[in-house]
Design a protein around this motif. Structure first.
Motif, PDB file in Angstrom:
ATOM      1  N   ALA A 103       0.833  -1.210   0.000  1.00  0.00           N
ATOM      2  CA  ALA A 103       0.000   0.000   0.000  1.00  0.00           C
ATOM      3  C   ALA A 103       0.864   1.254   0.000  1.00  0.00           C
ATOM      4  O   ALA A 103       0.592   2.209  -0.739  1.00  0.00           O
ATOM      5  CB  ALA A 103      -0.932  -0.010   1.211  1.00  0.00           C
ATOM      6  N   THR A 113      -3.180   6.905   2.845  1.00  0.00           N
ATOM      7  CA  THR A 113      -3.265   5.445   2.924  1.00  0.00           C
ATOM      8  C   THR A 113      -3.956   5.131   4.243  1.00  0.00           C
ATOM      9  O   THR A 113      -3.566   5.643   5.291  1.00  0.00           O
ATOM     10  CB  THR A 113      -1.864   4.818   2.886  1.00  0.00           C
ATOM     11  OG1 THR A 113      -1.268   5.119   1.618  1.00  0.00           O
ATOM     12  CG2 THR A 113      -1.928   3.315   3.084  1.00  0.00           C
ATOM     13  N   ALA A 124      -8.578  -3.733   6.767  1.00  0.00           N
ATOM     14  CA  ALA A 124      -8.676  -3.185   5.414  1.00  0.00           C
ATOM     15  C   ALA A 124      -7.531  -2.206   5.195  1.00  0.00           C
ATOM     16  O   ALA A 124      -7.248  -1.369   6.050  1.00  0.00           O
ATOM     17  CB  ALA A 124     -10.015  -2.472   5.223  1.00  0.00           C
ATOM     18  N   VAL A 126      -6.176   0.509   2.332  1.00  0.00           N
ATOM     19  CA  VAL A 126      -6.616   1.226   1.140  1.00  0.00           C
ATOM     20  C   VAL A 126      -5.613   2.322   0.818  1.00  0.00           C
ATOM     21  O   VAL A 126      -5.188   3.065   1.706  1.00  0.00           O
ATOM     22  CB  VAL A 126      -8.013   1.865   1.372  1.00  0.00           C
ATOM     23  CG1 VAL A 126      -8.498   2.582   0.130  1.00  0.00           C
ATOM     24  CG2 VAL A 126      -9.022   0.814   1.811  1.00  0.00           C
ATOM     25  N   ASN A 127      -5.235   2.425  -0.462  1.00  0.00           N
ATOM     26  CA  ASN A 127      -4.351   3.526  -0.852  1.00  0.00           C
ATOM     27  C   ASN A 127      -4.927   4.267  -2.044  1.00  0.00           C
ATOM     28  O   ASN A 127      -5.961   3.891  -2.602  1.00  0.00           O
ATOM     29  CB  ASN A 127      -2.919   3.036  -1.121  1.00  0.00           C
ATOM     30  CG  ASN A 127      -2.779   2.306  -2.443  1.00  0.00           C
ATOM     31  OD1 ASN A 127      -3.746   2.010  -3.134  1.00  0.00           O
ATOM     32  ND2 ASN A 127      -1.555   1.991  -2.805  1.00  0.00           N
ATOM     33  N   ARG A 178     -10.688   1.519  -5.349  1.00  0.00           N
ATOM     34  CA  ARG A 178     -11.217   1.576  -4.002  1.00  0.00           C
ATOM     35  C   ARG A 178     -12.680   1.989  -4.043  1.00  0.00           C
ATOM     36  O   ARG A 178     -13.147   2.560  -5.029  1.00  0.00           O
ATOM     37  CB  ARG A 178     -10.394   2.537  -3.136  1.00  0.00           C
ATOM     38  CG  ARG A 178     -10.431   3.973  -3.614  1.00  0.00           C
ATOM     39  CD  ARG A 178      -9.376   4.836  -2.971  1.00  0.00           C
ATOM     40  NE  ARG A 178      -9.696   5.206  -1.604  1.00  0.00           N
ATOM     41  CZ  ARG A 178      -8.851   5.818  -0.778  1.00  0.00           C
ATOM     42  NH1 ARG A 178      -7.617   6.107  -1.175  1.00  0.00           N
ATOM     43  NH2 ARG A 178      -9.193   6.140   0.436  1.00  0.00           N
ATOM     44  N   GLU A 179     -13.403   1.719  -2.976  1.00  0.00           N
ATOM     45  CA  GLU A 179     -14.842   1.991  -2.936  1.00  0.00           C
ATOM     46  C   GLU A 179     -15.138   3.485  -3.121  1.00  0.00           C
ATOM     47  O   GLU A 179     -14.435   4.341  -2.585  1.00  0.00           O
ATOM     48  CB  GLU A 179     -15.391   1.521  -1.587  1.00  0.00           C
ATOM     49  CG  GLU A 179     -16.906   1.529  -1.504  1.00  0.00           C
ATOM     50  CD  GLU A 179     -17.421   0.991  -0.177  1.00  0.00           C
ATOM     51  OE1 GLU A 179     -18.631   0.780  -0.081  1.00  0.00           O
ATOM     52  OE2 GLU A 179     -16.598   0.784   0.737  1.00  0.00           O
ATOM     53  N   GLY A 184      -7.370   4.028  -6.927  1.00  0.00           N
ATOM     54  CA  GLY A 184      -7.002   3.365  -5.683  1.00  0.00           C
ATOM     55  C   GLY A 184      -7.090   1.846  -5.722  1.00  0.00           C
ATOM     56  O   GLY A 184      -7.558   1.238  -6.683  1.00  0.00           O
ATOM     57  N   ALA A 186      -7.717  -1.471  -2.798  1.00  0.00           N
ATOM     58  CA  ALA A 186      -8.105  -1.867  -1.446  1.00  0.00           C
ATOM     59  C   ALA A 186      -7.909  -3.364  -1.279  1.00  0.00           C
ATOM     60  O   ALA A 186      -8.269  -4.147  -2.167  1.00  0.00           O
ATOM     61  CB  ALA A 186      -9.553  -1.491  -1.167  1.00  0.00           C
TER      62      ALA A 186
END
Length: 199
Positions: A103, A113, A124, A126-127, A178-179, A184, A186
């Motif tokens: 990440a 991040t 979790a 995430v970046n 990512r969401e 991103g 995740a």
């Protein structure tokens, strides 16, 4: 290498020393990954007795921030409760450190991040980075396959995570992007729970 660089005044020689130092750091990371791979392949994964892994997760998250070059761009949500599991703490440490390193290494954007371990049994990571194509995602999952010049882990990190998850009963979920974002990466690690409370 750092001491030698401090003593030199010739820019060309300093550049050579920097290249040697970079090469040594890459070699050190490769050796570390190969040792982790060996441990993963030897069957490291489960403990005979369930333990609370929340302190392990908390420690690893704190260490992640302390070794980052930009700790202000890391957001940590620590465990809020005990979590009892038979996952070996060493295996968990290898999994999480590889997730954290990936990440940090590939973060290339203004958003922080984030490591969120506030939900019991779930971590979790995430970046913020450019979106990966499905083909890129498949490639980084393959052992010894590198993704561009920025990757110095030789593609071993995700492979080690997958091996240890398979042995320990953990589940790894990957979301690209990512969401709620077009960018991103995740990764969500889910640990198997046990009713054997170690406290």
């Amino acid at each position: 290498a750092q001491r030698l660089r401090a003593k030199l005044s010739d820019p060309a020689k300093i550049d050579n020393i920097v290249e040697i130092e970079t090469g040594l750091k890459r070699l050190e990371r490769l050796i570390e990954r190969l040792l982790q791979l060996s441990r993963a392949q030897s069957g490291l994964g489960l403990n005979a007795v369930a333990t609370d892994v929340s302190p392990v997760i908390t420690l690893l998250m704190s260490e992640m921030r302390s070794r980052s070059r930009t700790p202000e761009k890391i957001e940590l949500k620590f465990p809020e409760t005990h979590f009892s599991t038979r996952v070996d703490p060493d295996a968990l440490g290898i999994i999480l450190n590889n997730m954290f390193d990936n990440a940090l290494k590939h973060a290339r954007g203004p958003l922080p991040t984030v490591v969120d371990a506030s939900q019991s049994g779930r971590v979790a990571v995430v970046n913020d980075c450019a979106p990966l194509s499905p083909a890129d995602l498949d490639r980084i999952k393959q052992r010894f396959n590198r993704r561009g010049a920025l990757s110095d882990g030789y593609g071993l990190g995700l492979s080690i995570i997958q091996d240890l998850c398979a042995q320990s009963g953990c589940q790894l979920e990957i979301y690209v992007p990512r969401e709620l974002s077009p960018r991103g990466f995740a990764a969500v690690l889910r640990l198997p729970e046990t009713t054997n409370d170690p406290r």
